[in-house]
Design a protein around this motif. Sequence first.
Motif, PDB file in Angstrom:
ATOM      1  N   THR A   1       0.871  -1.177   0.000  1.00 27.99           N
ATOM      2  CA  THR A   1       0.000   0.000   0.000  1.00 27.99           C
ATOM      3  C   THR A   1       0.913   1.233   0.000  1.00 27.99           C
ATOM      4  N   PRO A   2       0.355   2.434  -0.249  1.00 26.93           N
ATOM      5  CA  PRO A   2       1.215   3.632  -0.326  1.00 26.93           C
ATOM      6  C   PRO A   2       1.881   3.968   1.009  1.00 26.93           C
ATOM      7  N   ALA A   3       2.981   4.711   0.923  1.00 24.45           N
ATOM      8  CA  ALA A   3       3.699   5.104   2.141  1.00 24.45           C
ATOM      9  C   ALA A   3       2.904   6.135   2.934  1.00 24.45           C
ATOM     10  N   PHE A   4       2.026   6.868   2.271  1.00 26.72           N
ATOM     11  CA  PHE A   4       1.177   7.781   3.051  1.00 26.72           C
ATOM     12  C   PHE A   4      -0.289   7.577   2.697  1.00 26.72           C
ATOM     13  N   GLU A   5      -1.136   7.934   3.652  1.00 25.43           N
ATOM     14  CA  GLU A   5      -2.583   7.738   3.522  1.00 25.43           C
ATOM     15  C   GLU A   5      -3.257   8.986   4.088  1.00 25.43           C
ATOM     16  N   SER A   6      -4.574   9.068   3.933  1.00 28.57           N
ATOM     17  CA  SER A   6      -5.247  10.199   4.575  1.00 28.57           C
ATOM     18  C   SER A   6      -5.183   9.987   6.091  1.00 28.57           C
ATOM     19  N   THR A   7      -4.962  11.073   6.805  1.00 31.32           N
ATOM     20  CA  THR A   7      -4.797  11.016   8.259  1.00 31.32           C
ATOM     21  C   THR A   7      -6.005  10.353   8.917  1.00 31.32           C
TER      22      THR A   7
END
Length: 416
Positions: free
Chosen positions: A40-46
């Motif tokens: 999965t991506p390294a960042f996501e929505s908080t």
Amino acid sequence: MIQAPKGTYDVLPEDVERRRVLTGHAERILGAAGYRRIETPAFESTELFARGVGEATDIVQKEMYSFDDGGGRSLTLRPEGTAPVCRAYIEHGMHKLPQPVKLWYLSSFFRAENPQKGRYRQFWQVGAEVIGSGSPETDAELIVLLAELLEAMGVRAARLRIASLGQPETRGAYREELTAYLRAHENELSAEVRARIDLNPMRAFDASDPGTQAVMANAPKLLDRLAPEDAEHFAQVRGLLNCADIAYELDPTLVRGLDYYTRTVFEFTSDALGAQSGVGGGGRYDRLIEQLGGQPTPGIGWAAGLERILLAAPELPVAADVVDLLVTVADRDSRDAFQAAFVVSREARRAGLAAQLELTGRSLKSALKHADRIQARYVAIVNDGEQTSLKDMSSGEQKELATGAVIAAILRGHSL
Ligand code: HAM
């Protein structure tokens, strides 16, 4: 000098092989059990972590690297992998696949913690998640797989602790009961525990002062308050672990730092580690998919810290890099020889050999020393386009060959 940020580290080439061993074992052990890899991506929505991991947890309160995406939306570097995997399950309609969906990952995660040995701000986890099965066999299978991975890696002095947290409602009622019990014994508790009664009454179980410990020995335990279905589920998980000869300790005070857990929770620790003794842990999260907007779907998983596994498994056997051939030249002034050496090294690699070209212009003597250091099996000393000396480094034998015959001679093996 610009240095890497506090709590981060470089994975240098000499560290990569140990990590590759771990990846290999994870692929083999989890792959054989039908788990498929996901990234999965390294960042996501908080919001994913606020809702998934829980607003009140240390992770969400203090440890997230959150930032504005430039358009007013808050993003966060992933502090853990379960909420993202559940998000992906929902987003890609994986409920339509044959259930359960069994996934694993090996990714880096980010937490703004105080760095120390075994605790970093960017760290790696190998993790596994099973979504779509509530059966106790799933719990036991996951625990067995983590035990196998730790054993394959040679993690020393690993101990398994397990507990059941039941349902959030049970936990809420238990918390009130425990708080009332602590209040009734307030005078016997340490000042520190007394100050945290309302904030986190479970922490009293970890206190080290004798007064508090005496009170806690008789404190009510969540394990004794489980609803009958939850107690039955837990009994079955334990029965399966017994069948698999997995040793464990019941730890009624086991609390995990994430809010999504229901029923079974577990943690492997290693006495070979210092203060950060948790090697890996996880548990069931039967409400999480629904909490993130999916249909009610049970789930369970674990994650283990790659750095901690490697710290607890220091004598992991690591194969040295194989170098079949080092190609160098007899005369450093001969362009022809360099060109021929360049071609030999390329042809050798195309023929499947691990071949390196001497790139620094070392003298022949120091090239041979270098070959020793990198444990090259052969050294080809190219005289010119026509003639090459091939030296077998283990026997010391040297033979003159036509340059074009060098590769075939190596492929024939030790027939110099
Ligand atoms: P966790 O207990 O927060 O669980 O982390 C799992 C493992 O990651 C720990 O046991 C530890 O080995 C490693 N770890 C955590 N924080 C750090 C750090 N700052 N530095 C180095 N290693 C660290 C989870 O993350 C859950 N997502 C596990 C899970 C999966 N539960 C259900 N499915």
